[in-house]
Design a protein around this motif. Structure first.
Motif, PDB file in Angstrom:
ATOM      1  N   PHE A 190       3.256  10.923  -5.059  1.00 42.57           N
ATOM      2  CA  PHE A 190       2.278  11.063  -3.739  1.00 42.57           C
ATOM      3  C   PHE A 190       0.791  10.748  -4.035  1.00 42.57           C
ATOM      4  CE2 PHE A 190       5.787  13.593  -2.187  1.00 42.57           C
ATOM      5  CZ  PHE A 190       5.975  13.042  -1.109  1.00 42.57           C
ATOM      6  N   THR A 191       0.604  10.767  -5.444  1.00 43.16           N
ATOM      7  CA  THR A 191      -0.858   9.918  -5.456  1.00 43.16           C
ATOM      8  C   THR A 191      -0.844   8.645  -5.361  1.00 43.16           C
ATOM      9  OG1 THR A 191      -0.599  10.316  -8.106  1.00 43.16           O
ATOM     10  CG2 THR A 191      -2.002  11.909  -7.103  1.00 43.16           C
ATOM     11  N   THR A 192       0.044   8.002  -5.542  1.00 46.97           N
ATOM     12  CA  THR A 192       0.119   6.395  -5.256  1.00 46.97           C
ATOM     13  C   THR A 192       0.523   5.966  -3.967  1.00 46.97           C
ATOM     14  OG1 THR A 192       2.393   6.247  -6.170  1.00 46.97           O
ATOM     15  CG2 THR A 192       0.581   5.697  -7.726  1.00 46.97           C
ATOM     16  N   LEU A 193       1.317   7.017  -3.278  1.00 49.60           N
ATOM     17  CA  LEU A 193       1.852   6.493  -1.873  1.00 49.60           C
ATOM     18  C   LEU A 193       0.428   6.539  -0.894  1.00 49.60           C
ATOM     19  CD1 LEU A 193       4.595   6.124  -1.417  1.00 49.60           C
ATOM     20  CD2 LEU A 193       4.806   8.354  -0.208  1.00 49.60           C
ATOM     21  N   SER A 194      -0.164   7.233  -1.119  1.00 47.63           N
ATOM     22  CA  SER A 194      -1.446   7.600  -0.348  1.00 47.63           C
ATOM     23  C   SER A 194      -2.269   6.009  -0.238  1.00 47.63           C
ATOM     24  CB  SER A 194      -2.241   8.433  -0.097  1.00 47.63           C
ATOM     25  OG  SER A 194      -3.117   9.083  -1.191  1.00 47.63           O
ATOM     26  N   PRO A 195      -2.600   5.746  -1.462  1.00 46.10           N
ATOM     27  CA  PRO A 195      -3.400   4.418  -1.811  1.00 46.10           C
ATOM     28  C   PRO A 195      -2.756   3.294  -1.086  1.00 46.10           C
ATOM     29  CG  PRO A 195      -3.186   5.462  -3.784  1.00 46.10           C
ATOM     30  CD  PRO A 195      -2.611   6.321  -2.739  1.00 46.10           C
ATOM     31  N   ILE A 196      -1.251   3.114  -1.389  1.00 41.50           N
ATOM     32  CA  ILE A 196      -0.441   2.222  -1.216  1.00 41.50           C
ATOM     33  C   ILE A 196      -0.847   1.960   0.687  1.00 41.50           C
ATOM     34  CG2 ILE A 196       2.005   1.162  -0.777  1.00 41.50           C
ATOM     35  CD1 ILE A 196       2.327   2.103  -3.542  1.00 41.50           C
ATOM     36  N   MET A 197      -0.518   3.254   1.113  1.00 39.72           N
ATOM     37  CA  MET A 197      -0.851   3.353   2.520  1.00 39.72           C
ATOM     38  C   MET A 197      -1.932   2.808   3.202  1.00 39.72           C
ATOM     39  SD  MET A 197       0.002   6.687   4.775  1.00 39.72           S
ATOM     40  CE  MET A 197      -1.640   7.104   4.611  1.00 39.72           C
ATOM     41  N   PHE A 198      -3.140   3.002   2.362  1.00 43.07           N
ATOM     42  CA  PHE A 198      -4.373   2.688   2.566  1.00 43.07           C
ATOM     43  C   PHE A 198      -4.576   1.044   2.544  1.00 43.07           C
ATOM     44  CE2 PHE A 198      -6.373   6.745   2.653  1.00 43.07           C
ATOM     45  CZ  PHE A 198      -7.430   6.604   3.167  1.00 43.07           C
ATOM     46  N   VAL A 199      -3.893   0.445   1.692  1.00 42.92           N
ATOM     47  CA  VAL A 199      -3.702  -0.956   1.460  1.00 42.92           C
ATOM     48  C   VAL A 199      -3.142  -1.633   2.478  1.00 42.92           C
ATOM     49  CG1 VAL A 199      -2.790  -2.955   0.124  1.00 42.92           C
ATOM     50  CG2 VAL A 199      -3.734  -0.697  -1.113  1.00 42.92           C
ATOM     51  N   LEU A 200      -2.284  -1.025   2.955  1.00 44.14           N
ATOM     52  CA  LEU A 200      -1.248  -1.673   4.030  1.00 44.14           C
ATOM     53  C   LEU A 200      -1.982  -1.508   5.408  1.00 44.14           C
ATOM     54  CD1 LEU A 200       2.363  -0.783   2.748  1.00 44.14           C
ATOM     55  CD2 LEU A 200       1.234  -2.986   2.666  1.00 44.14           C
ATOM     56  N   LEU A 201      -2.426  -0.288   5.733  1.00 45.09           N
ATOM     57  CA  LEU A 201      -3.440   0.094   7.081  1.00 45.09           C
ATOM     58  C   LEU A 201      -4.401  -0.849   7.182  1.00 45.09           C
ATOM     59  CD1 LEU A 201      -3.173   3.927   7.306  1.00 45.09           C
ATOM     60  CD2 LEU A 201      -2.071   2.221   8.627  1.00 45.09           C
ATOM     61  N   PHE A 202      -5.347  -0.901   6.077  1.00 42.72           N
ATOM     62  CA  PHE A 202      -6.655  -1.765   6.195  1.00 42.72           C
ATOM     63  C   PHE A 202      -6.211  -3.024   5.983  1.00 42.72           C
ATOM     64  CE2 PHE A 202      -8.613   2.297   5.535  1.00 42.72           C
ATOM     65  CZ  PHE A 202      -9.924   2.020   5.884  1.00 42.72           C
ATOM     66  N   ALA A 203      -5.220  -3.723   5.104  1.00 42.02           N
ATOM     67  CA  ALA A 203      -4.898  -4.985   5.274  1.00 42.02           C
ATOM     68  C   ALA A 203      -4.422  -5.429   6.543  1.00 42.02           C
ATOM     69  CB  ALA A 203      -3.872  -5.466   4.167  1.00 42.02           C
ATOM     70  N   TYR A 204      -3.754  -4.788   7.228  1.00 40.45           N
ATOM     71  CA  TYR A 204      -2.951  -5.425   8.289  1.00 40.45           C
ATOM     72  C   TYR A 204      -3.413  -4.775   9.789  1.00 40.45           C
ATOM     73  CZ  TYR A 204      -0.083  -7.434   4.899  1.00 40.45           C
ATOM     74  OH  TYR A 204       0.376  -8.261   3.925  1.00 40.45           O
ATOM     75  N   VAL A 205      -4.004  -3.684   9.652  1.00 34.26           N
ATOM     76  CA  VAL A 205      -4.680  -3.036  10.871  1.00 34.26           C
ATOM     77  C   VAL A 205      -6.276  -3.769  11.238  1.00 34.26           C
ATOM     78  CG1 VAL A 205      -5.276  -1.125  12.439  1.00 34.26           C
ATOM     79  CG2 VAL A 205      -3.105  -0.994  10.903  1.00 34.26           C
ATOM     80  N   PHE A 206      -7.027  -3.461  10.268  1.00 43.11           N
ATOM     81  CA  PHE A 206      -8.301  -3.900  10.421  1.00 43.11           C
ATOM     82  C   PHE A 206      -8.472  -5.033   9.837  1.00 43.11           C
ATOM     83  CE2 PHE A 206      -9.107   0.903   9.587  1.00 43.11           C
ATOM     84  CZ  PHE A 206      -9.196   1.321  10.835  1.00 43.11           C
ATOM     85  N   GLY A 207      -7.821  -5.791   8.788  1.00 40.83           N
ATOM     86  CA  GLY A 207      -8.042  -6.891   8.411  1.00 40.83           C
ATOM     87  C   GLY A 207      -8.226  -8.247   9.239  1.00 40.83           C
TER      88      GLY A 207
END
Lengths: 330, 268
Positions: B30-47
């Motif tokens: 869970f400590t790694t899941l949320s940053p992975i989610m951040f990577v994916l969200l930021f990369a593909y939603v805001f990117g």
């Protein structure tokens, strides 16, 4: 006689609240002192000071001949503490918990492992030794916690309410374990709310309430202080408990206490069996049926009630009642 | 008390904390899941919105160091929450009644959290590589980037260690940390270039140590495209130095504070 624990005039305040108000304790080496009192009486504060976890605001204390304030580390080398809540690491196995404590006592890797295995066997935890403590029952956790306190075979042991919250079976188990330790010569300071427990385990009992010692002595001495025996009668018909009370009260040496829901009547008497026979005769003449009757020595519950004037859990309500009376007088 | 036995006590405590990671792997997940989610969200939603010409590729490269910084700073709350839990369960009382080095519980805890951060950084780097992040410098410089992140996180761990000994429960550590860490990691160059921020926020962000650690890591990973105008302010022009100064100051203040609080702490 040498003393394993000597404390003089311990005082601890938390803001306006005085948790300890000048407590003296002496425990001869190899004996058991039971520190008895209700919740919030100051028992745990006392233990925390003697085990170097808390500094008193005033007073001095020596444990195993070492000054608690001047050389806390020296004290820690000579004591074992098992607290009110089983302080075991639930993610570690039973073995890992004890091994870790051994290393922190600086026993060395090999000795720590051996000692952990020894204690697990002694406390009948060897089957569960390699399971995380999380999977243990409440009684097993307490035993593991107590084992933790014994890793360095300390000459002085502090057990803070070792059986609070345990089921009757686990409590009896724990008592056996503690009795075994005491037989081995360990000096023990035990706190408890259970009068029965102090009666069973302690050589000497100190009764503490609101941070002050209100009585001390052996269980027998304390009971003698309350005096005499108790006549305990259960009548068959709940409607006639009051009548029985009026009838029997002249035979007693103090007021009778009636518990209507139990149909019972409890009264201090002196004179032994003669009083009992007399009471039964009077009830018989009045035609009041009796389900159960007995003459018993006072328990420590009676002692506590007599000494403090209140039962353990009623102390706060009593204070409120006094406040209300004062309000009304104005 | 010799330094050696203090270190060996610290190692015993660190080992105990690491066993917990092994027994409760969900914690690491869970400590790694949320940053992975951040990577994916930021990369593909805001990117796509932020980096219109590059189709998001350049932004993903920009983003990773920011997420690293945010993650290791958030990771420090584990230190505080773990200690608060130990206080609550009475384990700290047990430790304090042992003739061990009084500093070992805290040094052991903060050390095991470095190991935790290393594991998290490995998982995140792999995720980063999958979405197109690349290290464009030497292995040595890249190592420097990771070390910078770890040193900064270590310093923040000591702040959280102090907080953990101070508050009544692990939940409070998490909530309190969230209020402070969230703005600290967002009002920074972690997710957006600073020239998009309005005046006062921009000044704050320029001196925010989280910006400096991010900037430092970006430089050491070679994630700043050539031709990018240099940042403004001394801090971001000397990000490694500025980060290290912060780390030293934070350690100098919070190591003694946390240790003093440890000696005072009481179980509830």
């Amino acid at each position: 006689m040498t003393y394993a624990i000597q404390a003089r005039d311990l005082v601890k305040r938390y803001g306006d609240v005085t948790a300890l108000d000048g407590v003296d304790l002496t425990v001869p080496t190899g004996t058991v002192l039971g520190l008895l009192g209700p919740n919030g009486a100051g028992k745990t504060t006392c233990v925390r000071i003697l085990t170097t976890l808390l500094r008193p605001d005033a007073g001095t204390a020596e444990v195993a001949g070492v000054d608690v304030l001047a050389d806390p580390r020296g004290v820690r080398q000579r004591i074992g503490l098992s607290g009110q809540y089983a302080a075991v690491d639930e993610y570690l196995t039973g073995f890992e918990n004890l091994d870790m404590i051994g290393r922190l006592y600086h026993l060395g890797a090999r000795r720590s492992r051996e000692r952990a295995r020894e204690l697990l066997r002694q406390f009948r935890l060897d089957d569960a030794a390699d399971r995380p403590a999380k999977t243990y029952s409440g009684g097993m956790r307490r035993r593991l916690d107590l084992a933790g306190a014994l890793v360095a075979s300390p000459p002085v042991l502090f057990l803070d309410e070792p059986t609070t919250g345990l089921d009757p079976r686990s409590r009896t188990d724990m008592w056996e374990v503690i009795q075994g330790l005491v037989a081995g010569g360990t000096t023990l300071l035990l706190t408890t709310q259970y009068l029965e427990e102090a009666d069973l385990l302690a050589d000497e009992i100190v009764v503490i309430d609101h941070g002050r010692i209100i009585a001390q002595g052996t269980a027998d001495q304390l009971k003698a202080q309350v005096g005499g025996e108790r006549l305990d009668i259960t009548v068959a018909d709940p409607a006639r408990v009051g009548e029985a009370k009026r009838l029997l009260e002249p035979l007693g040496v103090g007021p009778a206490v009636v518990e209507e829901h139990r149909r019972s009547l409890l009264m201090p008497v002196s004179g032994g069996a003669a009083v009992l026979i007399n009471a039964l005769r009077q009830l018989d003449v009045a035609g009041i049926g009796v389900d159960d009757v007995g003459l018993r020595r006072p328990t420590l519950d009676d002692v506590f009630l007599t000494l403090t004037g209140h039962a353990a859990e009623e102390s706060e309500n009593a204070g409120e009642a006094v406040e209300q009376v004062r309000e009304g007088a104005r | 008390m010799s330094v050696l036995s203090a270190l060996s006590d610290g190692a015993v405590i660190a080992k105990r904390n690491l066993i917990k990671i092994k027994r409760v792997p969900d914690l690491l997940v869970f400590t790694t899941l949320s940053p992975i989610m951040f990577v994916l969200l930021f990369a593909y939603v805001f990117g796509g919105a932020i980096d219109q010409q590059g189709g998001g590729q350049a932004y993903r490269e920009f983003l990773i160091a920011g997420i690293f910084a945010q993650t290791v700073v958030f990771g420090a709350t584990i230190t505080g929450a773990g200690l608060a839990e130990d206080v609550k369960k009475g384990i700290i009382d047990r430790f304090r009644s042992l003739p061990m080095s009084p500093s070992a519980v805290l040094t052991g805890r903060t050390f095991s959290d470095v190991v935790n951060n290393v594991l998290v950084l490995i998982v995140m780097s792999l995720t980063g590589l999958l979405v197109g992040w690349r290290i464009r410098t030497s292995a040595l410089e890249a190592l420097g980037g990771f070390l910078l992140l770890l040193v900064f996180a270590y310093a923040i761990s000591w702040v959280m260690a102090w907080v953990g000994m101070l508050v009544p429960s692990p939940e409070v550590v998490n909530n309190a940390a969230f209020i402070v860490i969230f703005p600290l990691t967002f009002v920074a160059n972690t997710f957006v270039p600073l020239n998009t921020l309005p005046g006062p926020l921009r000044t704050f962000a320029e001196w925010n140590p989280v910006s400096a650690v991010t900037q430092g890591a970006r430089e050491l990973f070679g994630n700043i495209p050539p031709g990018t105008p240099p940042p403004t302010g001394w801090a971001l022009n000397h990000p490694v130095m500025y980060t290290l100064i912060w780390a030293v100051v934070v350690l100098a203040v919070f190591v003694p504070l946390a240790n003093a609080q440890y000696r005072r702490s009481a179980s509830r």
